[in-house]
Design an enzyme around this catalytic site. Structure first.
Site, PDB file in Angstrom:
ATOM      1  N   CYS A 132      36.180  74.803 -32.601  1.00  0.00           N
ATOM      2  CA  CYS A 132      36.417  74.269 -31.265  1.00  0.00           C
ATOM      3  C   CYS A 132      37.905  74.220 -30.917  1.00  0.00           C
ATOM      4  O   CYS A 132      38.294  74.426 -29.767  1.00  0.00           O
ATOM      5  CB  CYS A 132      35.804  72.875 -31.124  1.00  0.00           C
ATOM      6  SG  CYS A 132      36.505  71.642 -32.257  1.00  0.00           S
ATOM      7  N   HIS A 190      33.674  73.224 -23.990  1.00  0.00           N
ATOM      8  CA  HIS A 190      34.060  73.211 -25.403  1.00  0.00           C
ATOM      9  C   HIS A 190      33.142  74.104 -26.213  1.00  0.00           C
ATOM     10  O   HIS A 190      32.142  74.621 -25.706  1.00  0.00           O
ATOM     11  CB  HIS A 190      34.080  71.779 -25.949  1.00  0.00           C
ATOM     12  CG  HIS A 190      32.859  70.965 -25.667  1.00  0.00           C
ATOM     13  ND1 HIS A 190      32.043  70.458 -26.652  1.00  0.00           N
ATOM     14  CD2 HIS A 190      32.301  70.557 -24.493  1.00  0.00           C
ATOM     15  CE1 HIS A 190      31.058  69.765 -26.107  1.00  0.00           C
ATOM     16  NE2 HIS A 190      31.190  69.813 -24.801  1.00  0.00           N
ATOM     17  N   HIS A 220      37.068  66.776 -32.397  1.00  0.00           N
ATOM     18  CA  HIS A 220      36.378  67.790 -31.597  1.00  0.00           C
ATOM     19  C   HIS A 220      37.215  68.066 -30.348  1.00  0.00           C
ATOM     20  O   HIS A 220      37.675  67.146 -29.677  1.00  0.00           O
ATOM     21  CB  HIS A 220      34.977  67.309 -31.215  1.00  0.00           C
ATOM     22  CG  HIS A 220      34.180  68.368 -30.514  1.00  0.00           C
ATOM     23  ND1 HIS A 220      33.958  69.616 -31.053  1.00  0.00           N
ATOM     24  CD2 HIS A 220      33.562  68.377 -29.301  1.00  0.00           C
ATOM     25  CE1 HIS A 220      33.231  70.340 -30.212  1.00  0.00           C
ATOM     26  NE2 HIS A 220      32.990  69.611 -29.144  1.00  0.00           N
TER      27      HIS A 220
END
Length: 255
Positions: free
Chosen positions: A150, A42, A30
């Site tokens: 992301c 994010h 991530h």
């Protein structure tokens, strides 16, 4: 600079850094932009969205879980996937890694895992932070595993680059790896008739996999263009009706 990824200490963090943390036993990572003050911006699926696809980037806002460190941790606009959290909530129980920019092509190709570096150059930290904070207030379109995830968000914040045509794989190295691995296996299968050992076939497959990742890297692609973040609202509005990633059709929008 590690062969797999670049783990760092928190003391080495600088505002404007592109960071990531591995999830689910290194299955995926991530990504986000560290904006200083122990906070990260994010991109995730919007809260109202359906469950994630393919294991990528499921994230529960710390605001919903009650972060004890920052009152604004978990802030996001309604129906937006761009979220501000503290570094602890971003990492969860994972370690901290730094995404590398300006990686020499031989080093990039030698990396086994995608989504850890790019040959593209980063813009100055103040520009990176401005893009991240602007998108926090304006959104980044619909989340898509292959075309707008992301990593794509962080790559845009760092470089300002968007793909001109949204057909195919986006900027994400992880998405390129998911596509590149089976593609390399298929393309290398004819070599089985010429290579006597499984080791030889595996070597050819690995080489094709690495080259396929390199070919889709934003630092070498020819279908990307630099787009000012202030013009992203129009691009997002244009693409919000579909499920694909952000893209533009012409080179009319440039910085």
């Amino acid at each position: 600079m590690g062969v797999l990824s670049h783990k760092i200490d928190r003391a080495a963090l600088r505002a404007g850094d592109h960071i990531y943390s591995w999830r689910a036993a290194y299955t995926y990572s991530h990504h986000g932009i560290y904006v200083g003050g122990n906070k990260v911006v994010h991109f995730t699926r919007a809260v109202e969205s359906a469950p994630n696809v393919g294991g990528f980037n499921t994230y529960s806002s710390s605001k919903e879980s009650g972060c004890p460190n920052f009152p604004d941790c978990g802030f996001r606009l309604p129906n937006s996937g761009v979220v501000l959290t503290c570094l602890d909530c971003f990492l969860g129980k994972g370690s901290l890694y730094l995404f590398e920019y300006g990686t020499p092509p031989p080093v990039f190709i030698a990396k086994i895992r995608g989504g850890t570096c790019t040959t593209a150059q980063s813009d100055p930290p103040e520009t990176v932070i401005h893009r991240a904070m602007y998108l926090l207030q304006n959104g980044f379109g619909n989340y898509n595993v292959f075309q707008n995830n992301c990593e794509d968000f962080a790559l845009y914040c760092k470089t300002g680059l968007l793909i001109m045509d949204k057909s195919g794989v986006g900027r994400s190295g992880q998405a390129s790896s998911l596509v590149g691995a089976p593609l390399a296996a298929v393309l290398s299968s004819p070599f089985q008739f010429f290579l006597a050992s499984p080791v030889g076939v595996a070597t050819v497959t690995a080489g094709m996999y690495c080259m396929s990742r390199y070919a889709t890297d934003i630092g070498v692609r020819t279908d990307v263009v630099k787009v000012p973040v202030e013009e992203m609202t129009a691009i997002i509005s244009h693409g919000s009706s579909g499920e694909g990633g952000l893209a533009i059709k012409e080179k009319g929008l440039t910085e």
